[in-house]
Design a protein around this motif. Structure first.
Motif, PDB file in Angstrom:
ATOM      1  N   ARG A   1       0.868  -1.188   0.000  1.00  0.00           N
ATOM      2  CA  ARG A   1       0.000   0.000   0.000  1.00  0.00           C
ATOM      3  C   ARG A   1       0.900   1.232   0.000  1.00  0.00           C
ATOM      4  NH1 ARG A   1      -4.306  -0.753   4.596  1.00  0.00           N
ATOM      5  NH2 ARG A   1      -5.474   0.701   3.310  1.00  0.00           N
TER       6      ARG A   1
ATOM      7  N   LYS B   1       7.558   0.732  -4.457  1.00  0.00           N
ATOM      8  CA  LYS B   1       7.693  -0.635  -3.941  1.00  0.00           C
ATOM      9  C   LYS B   1       9.145  -1.106  -3.970  1.00  0.00           C
ATOM     10  CE  LYS B   1       6.288  -4.331  -6.357  1.00  0.00           C
ATOM     11  NZ  LYS B   1       5.394  -5.329  -6.982  1.00  0.00           N
TER      12      LYS B   1
ATOM     13  N   ARG C   1       1.565  -4.122  -7.193  1.00  0.00           N
ATOM     14  CA  ARG C   1       1.460  -4.173  -5.727  1.00  0.00           C
ATOM     15  C   ARG C   1       2.069  -5.406  -5.067  1.00  0.00           C
ATOM     16  NH1 ARG C   1      -4.133  -3.598  -3.388  1.00  0.00           N
ATOM     17  NH2 ARG C   1      -2.913  -3.101  -1.537  1.00  0.00           N
TER      18      ARG C   1
END
Ligand code: PLP
Length: 435
Positions: A310, A319, A381
């Motif tokens: 997130r 990320k 993600r």
């Protein structure tokens, strides 16, 4: 003053490497089994009562299947399953595969002379989205391959219904899913055929290896014939009923698999329980979330422990930077496969021209134009931890969470790294115990 390890601080999870078992795990029983197979002097399965035969029976039984056909790896096992159901016999045959998976799920399709068609995936699990599958079915569709991504079973209720309604085969690519259960039944033979890998990183391994499972007498017979270059096992001489290849597994690997299989059920249980614990623990960090729970998934046999990042909860830190920071703290985190498959160089027209015959290429979609929202979101993600981390004591899980919490608390330290940090390779760190 506490500093992030990536900035020279003390790694909070530095003891993790001593708590996580070094993979592949083995013991003296396994060593004895291999030595016994070597001493036995039968290293190829072509005799009655072979290790391969025994392993097939045992593994099929464990996975609630009637038959198993052991093969050299989990790529050719997919090819074998596809050939067994006749995929590739007609020009233009199509097979629907998830857009996010290891490339073998798709390359097996081209290897048997058919066309992979990418379906979107559920961004919460990485599994093929049945609604996307249904939209892609047409008169050329021969089969659907569902991957149980990371060991999390795909929606077998919906996929079975769709496959039956349209009269197409359903193949399970269960390379990640040793021990996984859907509604109390092991995956692998819920569809028409299932395929497993026993490559070194997998939950059950002999370095390399694979198996095809099925409940159908007819498909099992055909798969056995194809896997043995068209010969019937047990029949003497050189009578070949069909033209085919040699997919057989060696006896030494089969002996090791048979021995390792005895430990698998208890390992699956531990990983399932620890997976539940870790999912609850990481949820509380707010920075990552576990895959969506589903009551129909009664056991999770893990390959990856998948987490969804997130980014908005960490001041927009990319990320890749989060991965580097978490690794520096001592956590073997990474991504699984990177981009959706249609972005792989192998699916560029110019490269396809080097690997598939022209008459098939002409019928292929333009993969480079694809942009599937679920696959893109999942790729953006997903973060993964290796399954063997779940074999470690609870203390290890707490260290993973402590590392995430530490990064969250010191997120401002990461901001200056965003433009500077050279990210090398974010795929899961296979050198964890070897550095
Ligand atoms: C989803 C999936 N399918 C197939 C394979 C191929 O297995 P193998 O490496 O044994 O050829 C893998 C291997 O990682 C995989 O992850």
């Amino acid at each position: 003053m506490v500093k992030l390890a990536i900035n020279g601080g003390e790694p909070v999870a530095k003891d993790l490497v001593n708590l996580v078992p070094r993979w592949p795990v083995f013991d003296e029983d396994d060593v004895r089994a291999v030595v016994e197979a070597i001493r036995g002097g039968r290293w190829c399965r072509l005799y009655q009562g072979s290790y391969a035969e025994r392993f097939e029976t045992e593994f099929a039984k464990y996975h609630d299947a009637k038959y198993g056909i052991a093969v050299a790896n989990g790529t050719v096992s997919l090819e074998l399953a596809l050939k067994t159901i006749g995929v590739g016999l007609n020009l233009g045959d199509e097979v629907i595969v998830p857009a996010y998976t290891f490339i073998a799920t798709a390359s097996a399709v081209t290897e048997v002379g058919a066309i992979p068609i990418f379906a979107d995936v559920d961004p919460q699990t990485g599994n093929i989205d049945p609604r996307s599958v249904e939209k892609l079915i047409n008169e050329r569709t021969r089969a659907i391959i569902a991957v149980h991504f990371g060991g999390y079973p795909a929606d077998m209720d919906e996929l079975t219904r769709i496959a039956k309604r349209h009269g197409v085969y359903l193949i399970e690519d269960a390379a990640h899913a040793h021990g996984s259960e859907w509604r109390g039944r092991k995956v692998g033979a819920i569809g028409d055929m299932g395929s497993f890998s026993f490559q070194e990183s997998k939950s059950l391994t002999a370095g390399e290896g694979g198996i095809v499972l099925t409940n159908s007498d007819e498909l099992a017979d055909r798969a056995r014939l194809i896997h043995n270059i068209g010969r019937v096992i047990g029949q003497p001489g050189y009578i070949h009923y069909i033209l085919s290849s040699n997919y057989r597994l060696s006896e030494i690997q089969a002996a090791l698999l048979l021995s390792r299989l005895r430990k698998l059920p208890s390992e699956v249980k531990v990983k399932h329980e620890n997976g539940k614990l870790l999912a609850d623990m990481i949820k509380r960090t707010g920075v990552v979330e576990p895959t969506r729970p589903d009551d129909r998934v009664t056991t999770r046999g893990y390959y990856y422990f998948v987490m969804l990042y997130r980014q908005e909860e960490l001041n927009g830190i990319p990320k890749e930077v989060f991965i580097e920071a978490l690794r520096a703290e001592g956590v073997p985190v990474g991504v699984s496969y990177g981009p959706p498959l249609y972005r792989q160089p192998a699916f560029k027209r110019e490269n396809l021209a080097k690997s598939v015959p022209r008459y098939i290429l002409e019928r292929m979609p333009n993969y480079e134009e694809l942009n599937l929202p679920g696959a893109e979101e999942f790729a953006r993600r997903e973060l993964v931890l290796p399954h063997y981390l779940l074999l470690a004591p609870r203390e290890a899980l707490e260290l993973v969470v402590a590392a995430i919490e530490k990064i969250k608390e010191h997120a401002d330290e990461l901001q200056p790294l965003v433009s500077k940090l050279k990210v090398s390779d974010t795929t899961i760190d296979v050198t964890y115990h070897r550095m």
